[in-house]
Scaffold this motif. Structure first.
Motif, PDB file in Angstrom:
ATOM      1  N   ALA A 578      56.723  36.292   4.047  1.00 25.21           N
ATOM      2  CA  ALA A 578      57.660  35.482   4.823  1.00 25.21           C
ATOM      3  C   ALA A 578      56.932  34.373   5.567  1.00 25.21           C
ATOM      4  CB  ALA A 578      58.436  36.364   5.802  1.00 25.21           C
ATOM      5  N   SER A 579      55.778  34.678   6.141  1.00 24.78           N
ATOM      6  CA  SER A 579      55.000  33.656   6.851  1.00 24.78           C
ATOM      7  C   SER A 579      54.511  32.579   5.895  1.00 24.78           C
ATOM      8  CB  SER A 579      53.810  34.308   7.562  1.00 24.78           C
ATOM      9  OG  SER A 579      54.248  35.255   8.499  1.00 24.78           O
ATOM     10  N   SER A 580      54.028  32.989   4.729  1.00 22.14           N
ATOM     11  CA  SER A 580      53.548  32.014   3.742  1.00 22.14           C
ATOM     12  C   SER A 580      54.681  31.124   3.251  1.00 22.14           C
ATOM     13  CB  SER A 580      52.907  32.745   2.564  1.00 22.14           C
ATOM     14  OG  SER A 580      51.820  33.533   2.981  1.00 22.14           O
ATOM     15  N   ALA A 581      55.840  31.724   2.971  1.00 23.42           N
ATOM     16  CA  ALA A 581      56.980  30.942   2.504  1.00 23.42           C
ATOM     17  C   ALA A 581      57.415  29.941   3.567  1.00 23.42           C
ATOM     18  CB  ALA A 581      58.136  31.872   2.142  1.00 23.42           C
ATOM     19  N   THR A 582      57.425  30.365   4.839  1.00 23.76           N
ATOM     20  CA  THR A 582      57.805  29.465   5.927  1.00 23.76           C
ATOM     21  C   THR A 582      56.829  28.305   6.031  1.00 23.76           C
ATOM     22  OG1 THR A 582      58.747  31.341   7.119  1.00 23.76           O
ATOM     23  CG2 THR A 582      58.365  29.334   8.371  1.00 23.76           C
ATOM     24  N   ALA A 583      55.539  28.602   5.886  1.00 26.84           N
ATOM     25  CA  ALA A 583      54.531  27.540   5.944  1.00 26.84           C
ATOM     26  C   ALA A 583      54.764  26.510   4.844  1.00 26.84           C
ATOM     27  CB  ALA A 583      53.132  28.145   5.821  1.00 26.84           C
ATOM     28  N   ILE A 584      55.085  26.966   3.645  1.00 25.17           N
ATOM     29  CA  ILE A 584      55.349  26.050   2.538  1.00 25.17           C
ATOM     30  C   ILE A 584      56.565  25.179   2.834  1.00 25.17           C
ATOM     31  CG2 ILE A 584      56.022  25.924   0.105  1.00 25.17           C
ATOM     32  CD1 ILE A 584      54.416  28.528  -0.310  1.00 25.17           C
ATOM     33  N   ILE A 585      57.589  25.772   3.415  1.00 26.17           N
ATOM     34  CA  ILE A 585      58.816  25.018   3.723  1.00 26.17           C
ATOM     35  C   ILE A 585      58.531  23.932   4.747  1.00 26.17           C
ATOM     36  CG2 ILE A 585      61.117  25.191   4.740  1.00 26.17           C
ATOM     37  CD1 ILE A 585      61.185  28.100   3.569  1.00 26.17           C
ATOM     38  N   PHE A 586      57.848  24.284   5.833  1.00 30.18           N
ATOM     39  CA  PHE A 586      57.534  23.282   6.855  1.00 30.18           C
ATOM     40  C   PHE A 586      56.612  22.195   6.304  1.00 30.18           C
ATOM     41  CE2 PHE A 586      58.643  26.480  10.254  1.00 30.18           C
ATOM     42  CZ  PHE A 586      59.651  25.718  10.833  1.00 30.18           C
ATOM     43  N   GLN A 587      55.593  22.603   5.531  1.00 28.72           N
ATOM     44  CA  GLN A 587      54.663  21.623   4.959  1.00 28.72           C
ATOM     45  C   GLN A 587      55.382  20.670   4.016  1.00 28.72           C
ATOM     46  OE1 GLN A 587      51.380  21.053   5.540  1.00 28.72           O
ATOM     47  NE2 GLN A 587      51.390  19.373   4.051  1.00 28.72           N
ATOM     48  N   GLY A 588      56.238  21.211   3.156  1.00 31.63           N
ATOM     49  CA  GLY A 588      56.957  20.366   2.213  1.00 31.63           C
ATOM     50  C   GLY A 588      57.942  19.441   2.895  1.00 31.63           C
ATOM     51  N   TYR A 589      58.655  19.955   3.906  1.00 30.94           N
ATOM     52  CA  TYR A 589      59.680  19.149   4.568  1.00 30.94           C
ATOM     53  C   TYR A 589      59.067  18.021   5.395  1.00 30.94           C
ATOM     54  CZ  TYR A 589      63.781  17.973   7.382  1.00 30.94           C
ATOM     55  OH  TYR A 589      64.815  17.296   7.999  1.00 30.94           O
ATOM     56  N   PHE A 590      58.094  18.353   6.224  1.00 31.68           N
ATOM     57  CA  PHE A 590      57.527  17.335   7.109  1.00 31.68           C
ATOM     58  C   PHE A 590      56.417  16.527   6.436  1.00 31.68           C
ATOM     59  CE2 PHE A 590      59.413  20.272  10.203  1.00 31.68           C
ATOM     60  CZ  PHE A 590      60.150  19.370  10.969  1.00 31.68           C
ATOM     61  N   GLY A 591      55.840  17.079   5.376  1.00 31.04           N
ATOM     62  CA  GLY A 591      54.834  16.326   4.636  1.00 31.04           C
ATOM     63  C   GLY A 591      55.419  15.550   3.482  1.00 31.04           C
TER      64      GLY A 591
END
Length: 608
Positions: A578-591
Motif C-alpha cells: 500500500a505504501s509503495s502504491a501510494t508513492a507511485i501515485i503521488f510521484q506520477g501525479y505531481f511529477g
C-alpha cells in the motif's frame, strides 16, 4: 275474442313503435350529437403506435476528451407472431434458436401465448452479429414473420478498473418495472443496473420516439392510405465525470494484481479523481450476452462485482491513530508532551498486549507515538484517559459509521462499535480491553477506503467535510453545451479547534520524514503527510496493508492538494505494498509521469 286479439295486436304495435323510437333517438345521439367523439375513438382504435428507441447519453472523463461509455449500432431480430402460419411456430422457433445460438426456451419466454395472434413485432434477440443476420436473410422465405432492424447498444471503451464506477445496463425486470412504471419505464427498456448507469439512469436514458400508423382490426398495417404521425426520439444527456483518465490508469497499475482498492480525491471539493477496486470486470459482457463469463464472475471467490472502495469495510488499524491524536488534543485529557513507556508488551486483564515493535519504543509522547505508530501509547491513553465514549464521538465526527453519500449505489456504512452496540449484538458487556482494541483501530471497528479518505480530507480542511462525488457536469448531447454543474456540498463542519488539525497535520508529515513511512514516501517531487496501517485479521503471516495521505503538505492552495488512500488485502503477502502504491501515485501525479516513469524515478526494483 276478436276484441281481445285486436287489443293485443295494438299493444304489440305500440311496443314496436316505442322500441323503434328509442333506437332512433339512440342512433341520432350517437351519429349526430356524439358522432365526432365516436369517430375519433374509431380512428384511435384503427391506429397503432410503435416505439422508436432512443440512445443513451454518453459518459466522459473530467476533461471531456475521452469517452468511457458510448453507443454502437447492432442488429435486433423480431418476430411478428400472427404472420407465422398455424402449426409452424415451433419449427420457426427451433430454426431461430439454431441460427442465433439462443436456447429455444429463451425465445419462447419472450412470446407469451397471448402474443401469438398479434401482428406486432416482438424482439427476441439483440446485439446479433452480421453473420447471423446474413443466415436469416438466406432463409427469409422459409422463416415467415421474422425481420430485423438496427438497434443501438451500450459499448464501454477500454474501461478496465472503471467498471465499478460506470456500472452496466440490462433489460428492465418485472420487479424494477413495478417500482419505476410511473416514471415512464416500460417492458423492454434498457436500464442502468449499477454504478453511474444506475445512479443517473433518468438523465442517461433519454426519451423514446413514437410512430403512429393505420392498421386493421387484427393489427396489420394498411398500405395506400396511411396517415403516419412521427415524434422523433431524444437522446439522453451526456455526463462528464470527475475522473482523471490518466490518473485512473496510473492508480490501476500501481495497485497491480493485488486485491484491494484506492481512492484519490480532492479534499477542497469532494471530487473523486480516481477510484480503483481490484479485481474488476468487463461490463461489455452484459451487452455481448456472454453468460458463461458472467457466471464465472459470480462464482469467483474474489468477488469482482464488489466495489471495495465503498462496498467493503476493513479494520482501520494504525491509521485510526490520526483520530486518536485528534481526540487527545481536542478533549485535553493528557498533555501531548506527556510520555508513556513502551516495553513492547503490556499485561492487562490476564492477557499480553503487544506493540508491533516487540523490542519496545521506550518513552514516547504523542508526537513520537504517531511517528512510530506505537500501540502501547495509544492503548494506554485510550483506556486510562480518553475512554470509549470520547473515542466513539470523535470517530463519528470524522464520518465513520455512516455513509458519505457519494453518488454511487451500494455504499456501506462501516461500523463504529459502542458499549450499547456490543450488548445488543453479542449480549456481552463492554470491557476496557474493547477500548484498548478500538484505540489502535482493531476489534469491531470497520471503515471503507472512501471513509478514510474523508477522514484525511477533514484534517486537511480544518474540520470541513465535502460530499464525495463522481459527476462533474451534465451536457446537451447535440450541442455539448453545459446544462448543469455539480456544486461542492458541505456535509459536515466539525467544532474542533483548527489549531488541533494543524498539530495533527504536522505529526502526519513527521510520519513520512521520521517515522514508519520514511521509505518510500519521503520523496523530492512533493511533500507528503500520511499514516501507515497494518490490520490484523487472524493470520500470522499476512495483514491488510493501509496507507492514507495528502499532498502537497506545504501548499496553501487547496485546489492543488489531493488525498490518496490505498488498501491491499491480506490475501497478498506484500505488507508494504500500500505504501509503495501510494508513492507511485503521488510521484506520477505531481511529477506528470506515467506508471513506468514513476517507478523508475522512485528507484523501485519490482513492478506489477
Amino acid at each position: 275474442m276478436q276484441e281481445n286479439q285486436g287489443y293485443r295486436i295494438n299493444i304489440f304495435l305500440a311496443l314496436l313503435t316505442v322500441i323503434f323510437l328509442v333506437y332512433s333517438v339512440r342512433l341520432f345521439s350517437m351519429q349526430i350529437l356524439s358522432g365526432e367523439i365516436h369517430q375519433r375513438a374509431a380512428q384511435e382504435i384503427s391506429r397503432r403506435t410503435y416505439i422508436i428507441p432512443t440512445q443513451r447519453g454518453e459518459i466522459y472523463d473530467r476533461d471531456f476528451k475521452r469517452a468511457f461509455a458510448i453507443n454502437r449500432d447492432t442488429f435486433a431480430v423480431t418476430i411478428t407472431p400472427a404472420e407465422v402460419p398455424r402449426g409452424r411456430i415451433e419449427e420457426v422457433l427451433f430454426s431461430l434458436s439454431e441460427i442465433l445460438n439462443i436456447p429455444v426456451d429463451d425465445i419462447r419466454g419472450r412470446l407469451p401465448s397471448q402474443y401469438l395472434q398479434l401482428y406486432q413485432p416482438v424482439e427476441i434477440a439483440s446485439n446479433v452479429p452480421f453473420a447471423n443476420i446474413a443466415a436469416l436473410a438466406e432463409r427469409k422465405n422459409i422463416l415467415p414473420g421474422i425481420s430485423w432492424h438496427i438497434k443501438s447498444v451500450r459499448n464501454y471503451v477500454d474501461v478496465g478498473s472503471l467498471s465499478h464506477i460506470l456500472g452496466y445496463v440490462g433489460d428492465i425486470t418485472r420487479d424494477e418495472l413495478t417500482t419505476l412504471y410511473n416514471l415512464g419505464y416500460q417492458m423492454g427498456d434498457m436500464i442502468g443496473k449499477s454504478g453511474i448507469e444506475r445512479q443517473y439512469d433518468e438523465l442517461l436514458r433519454g426519451e423514446r420516439g413514437f410512430e403512429t400508423r393505420t392498421v386493421d382490426s387484427r393489427g396489420r398495417r394498411i398500405t395506400g392510405r396511411e396517415n403516419i404521425n412521427r415524434v422523433a426520439p431524444v437522446m439522453g444527456k451526456n455526463l462528464v465525470l470527475t475522473i482523471d483518465a490518466d490518473l485512473q490508469t496510473l492508480v490501476e497499475k500501481a495497485i497491480g494484481p493485488q486485491n484491494g482498492a484506492a481512492v484519490v480525491m480532492r479534499p477542497s471539493t469532494g471530487e473523486i479523481l480516481a477510484m480503483v477496486s481490484h479485481p474488476w470486470y468487463d461490463p461489455n459482457i452484459f451487452t455481448d450476452g456472454l453468460t458463461a463469463d458472467f457466471r464465472a464472475l459470480l462464482e469467483d471467490p474474489s468477488r469482482p462485482f464488489i466495489n471495495r472502495a465503498i462496498q467493503s469495510s476493513y479494520p482501520p488499524a494504525s491509521t485510526f491513530k490520526i483520530i486518536m491524536s485528534t481526540a487527545i488534543l481536542s478533549e485535553s485529557v493528557i498533555q501531548p508532551e506527556q510520555s508513556v513507556l513502551c516495553r513492547g508488551m503490556m499485561n492487562y486483564g490476564n492477557r499480553n498486549w503487544h506493540c508491533w515493535n516487540r523490542g519496545g519504543h521506550g518513552r514516547l509522547n504523542m508526537r513520537g507515538a504517531l511517528w512510530h505508530s506505537c500501540n502501547i501509547y495509544y492503548m494506554t491513553v485510550g483506556r486510562d484517559n480518553l475512554g470509549a465514549e470520547r473515542i466513539v464521538n470523535t470517530a463519528i465526527d470524522f464520518g465513520y459509521g455512516k455513509i458519505t453519500g457519494i453518488d454511487l449505489p451500494g455504499e456501506v456504512e462501516g461500523l463504529v462499535p459502542t458499549p450499547q452496540w456490543k450488548e445488543r449484538r453479542f449480549h456481552e458487556r463492554w470491557v476496557l480491553g474493547d477500548t484498548m482494541n478500538m484505540s489502535i483501530g482493531q476489534g469491531f471497528m470497520l471503515v471503507t477506503p472512501l471513509q478514510m479518505s474523508n477522514m484525511v480530507s477533514m484534517i486537511v480542511n480544518n474540520g470541513t467535510l465535502y460530499k464525495p462525488h463522481v459527476l462533474k457536469e451534465v451536457r446537451d448531447p447535440v450541442t455539448n453545451a453545459i446544462e448543469s454543474v455539480v456544486i461542492p456540498e458541505v456535509i459536515h463542519q466539525s467544532n474542533i479547534n483548527p489549531a488541533v488539525f494543524e498539530y495533527v497535520r504536522q505529526d502526519m508529515r513527521s510520519v513520512v520524514t521520521q517515522g514508519t513511512a520514511q521509505y518510500p514516501l519521503n520523496m523530492r517531487t512533493v511533500q507528503i503527510a500520511g499514516k501507515t496501517g497494518t490490520a490484523e485479521i487472524g493470520l500470522s503471516d499476512r495483514w491488510h496493508s493501509w496507507f492514507t495521505a495528502f499532498a502537497p503538505f506545504n501548499s496553501t492552495n487547496p485546489d492543488e492538494q489531493i488525498v490518496v488512500t490505498v488498501i491491499i488485502e491480506a490475501s497478498n503477502f506484500q505488507v508494504w505494498r500500500a505504501s509503495s502504491a501510494t508513492a507511485i501515485i503521488f510521484q506520477g501525479y505531481f511529477g506528470n509521469q506515467d506508471y513506468d516513469a514513476a517507478v523508475r524515478s522512485l528507484g523501485f526494483q519490482h513492478t506489477f
